[in-house]
Design an enzyme around this catalytic site. Structure first.
Site, short mmCIF file in Angstrom:
data_model
loop_
_atom_site.label_atom_id
_atom_site.label_comp_id
_atom_site.label_asym_id
_atom_site.label_seq_id
_atom_site.Cartn_x
_atom_site.Cartn_y
_atom_site.Cartn_z
CD GLU A 1 0.59 2.03 0.88
OE1 GLU A 1 -0.13 2.30 1.29
OE2 GLU A 1 0.45 2.45 -0.38
CD GLU B 1 -0.93 -0.45 -3.99
OE1 GLU B 1 -0.54 -1.51 -3.34
OE2 GLU B 1 -1.43 0.45 -3.61
#
Length: 480
Positions: A228, A331
């Site tokens: 991220e 994810e």
């Protein structure tokens, strides 16, 4: 004479093709149906054995799923989840019986759902009891590098997973943040950026991690550059703009992996949500010197934080723009843990919707987040508690299977690595579907009904069909 020879070859080729299609659609070919449905006891349950019958042009009032085996797309890499520190810490507290049950449930092909992918973190993520690294703070030369921390819980669990999967499990790893001293904000938490003077030290860190894990008998398939990279979180996080990630890959990480004899390890860029993935792909993949080191792009499903819908089309657009690159879902989990929602069916349907759309848009593999959490949705050292497909109630020692586990299993148990996606379409929006052909020649069609109505549909292959009934809020796998 030559003209007639060529014509004869063409005629024979079409004849052979027709025979193969006829063989594929034989009425004697059995279709096994497995079903999971809300408000029933059906959980990956065999519910029917069907045969093909002749099919004609379907009419508008019929609902159909069309499978065209003459049109194929990406190769399938696998499905799995992450063994985090949190998962391993909870696992270590279970009884031996429950440990064996959990490992079998996920990784055994016959008695479980046959996971074939595994993600883990490079030192700590938020899903751990503490924040830590593999070196002493300030050790730029990495002389103190050691993975001893992971040997207590995480590595033993990973090794058991590999063993249960038959000795072969595709393992990849992601960092959440460089060590504090390497960052602009001097903490592993709350974003910040990697300071340029530590680019090489951080690149060396990945190589040391791969070698250390492999020395322990756990082959590493690849790494993602940064989990991220556009999110400033209260937990471990680090920001990389598209330009920064491209330059780090091109000038440091890629060359370092090659220099260290690790050029066979795959490097995955982005590892964040679908919303910004197209820009990241453009910046990195359009640079030949950076692109040559990138196997492909990883992505998550949390773009809905803004209140919008999942951006499935963005996945397809990357697939179309960069067909030589691979797409990997790295994810996804259901956020904001609430024990009252263990059996909330919408959580499972979120998995089914994402998996079908992501595969149909070119994704080669799909990785869930934590495979196991406790009855509080943790441990998480920053309180970011979430759902997992299976939870352990540490007060009772029992495992709690959520509907999400079974929805994932409708894919992972039946679609095996190296399968190939086959063209599939539904005539109604309330049925989602995807199809893969396994190496053994078997076809696997997954059909999901998110409506509140029981639906009767045709599965049509060429001139043959079978008629199937799917309950409300259900998912089915058809194997034939």
């Amino acid at each position: 004479m030559l003209k007639y020879s060529i014509l004869s070859i063409i005629i024979m080729s079409f004849s052979s093709y027709g025979q193969e299609i006829q063989k594929l659609y034989s009425k004697e070919k059995l279709i096994q149906v497995f079903t999971t449905a809300e408000n029933t006891d059906l959980r990956l349950t065999p519910t029917n054995n069907l045969n093909f019958i002749p099919s004609q042009q379907p009419i508008e009032s019929e609902i159909s799923v069309y499978v065209n085996p003459t049109q194929s797309f990406q190769n399938f890499m696998g499905i799995g989840g992450a063994i985090t520190d949190a998962s391993a810490e909870v696992f270590a507290k279970l009884s031996a019986v429950k440990q064996a049950e959990l490992i079998t449930a996920y990784y055994d092909k016959k008695n479980g759902i046959g996971y074939s992918l595994l993600r883990t973190s490079i030192h700590s993520s938020d899903f751990a009891s503490e924040s830590y690294t593999y070196i002493q703070e300030g050790d730029q030369e990495l002389k103190t590098f050691s993975i001893d921390h992971d040997k207590k819980y995480r590595i033993p669990m990973i090794k058991r997973a590999i063993q249960s999967a038959g000795g072969n499990l595709l393992l990849y790893a992601s960092p959440w943040s460089p060590p504090s001293f390497m960052k602009s904000n001097k903490t592993m938490l709350k974003g910040g950026t990697l300071l340029p003077e530590f680019y090489q030290a951080w690149a060396n860190y990945y190589a040391k991690f791969v070698k250390a894990y492999e020395k322990e008998g756990m082959p590493i398939w690849g790494i993602t550059i940064q989990n991220e990279p556009m999110a400033t979180q209260t937990w471990e996080s680090c920001l990389f703009t598209a330009d920064a990630e491209r330059n780090f890959l091109k000038n440091y990480l890629g060359p370092t992996m090659q220099k260290e004899g690790l050029s066979s390890k795959k490097i995955v860029v982005w590892d964040h949500n679908r919303d910004l993935m197209n820009y990241r792909a453009n910046v990195i993949f359009d640079d030949p010197e950076a692109s040559k080191y990138a196997w492909g792009m990883g992505f998550h499903w949390y773009e809905t934080w803004s209140g919008g819908q999942p951006m499935f089309d963005n996945v397809r657009k990357v697939y179309e723009a960069y067909p030589s690159k691979n797409l990997l879902f790295t994810e996804g989990c259901v956020e904001r843990f609430d024990a009252k929602k263990y059996q909330f069916w919408g959580n499972a349907e979120r998995y089914g919707t994402s998996m079908i759309n992501d595969f149909n848009n070119g994704t080669v593999g799909w990785t869930d987040w934590n495979i196991l959490l406790d009855e509080n949705g943790g441990p998480n050292h920053k309180g970011n508690f979430c759902f997992a497909p299976i939870h352990a109630d540490m007060k009772t020692g029992e495992l709690i299977y959520t509907p999400s586990y079974y929805y994932i299993g409708h894919f992972s148990k039946f679609i095996r690595p190296d399968a190939k996606r086959i063209s599939t379409a539904s005539s109604r929006s309330n049925l989602l579907s995807t199809t893969f052909k396994n190496l053994d020649g078997s076809f696997v069609t997954v059909v999901m009904n998110s409506s509140s109505d029981k639906i009767k549909y045709n599965l049509i292959l060429g001139t043959e069909k079978t008629i199937v009934e799917i309950p409300p809020h259900a998912i089915q796998t058809l194997v034939y």
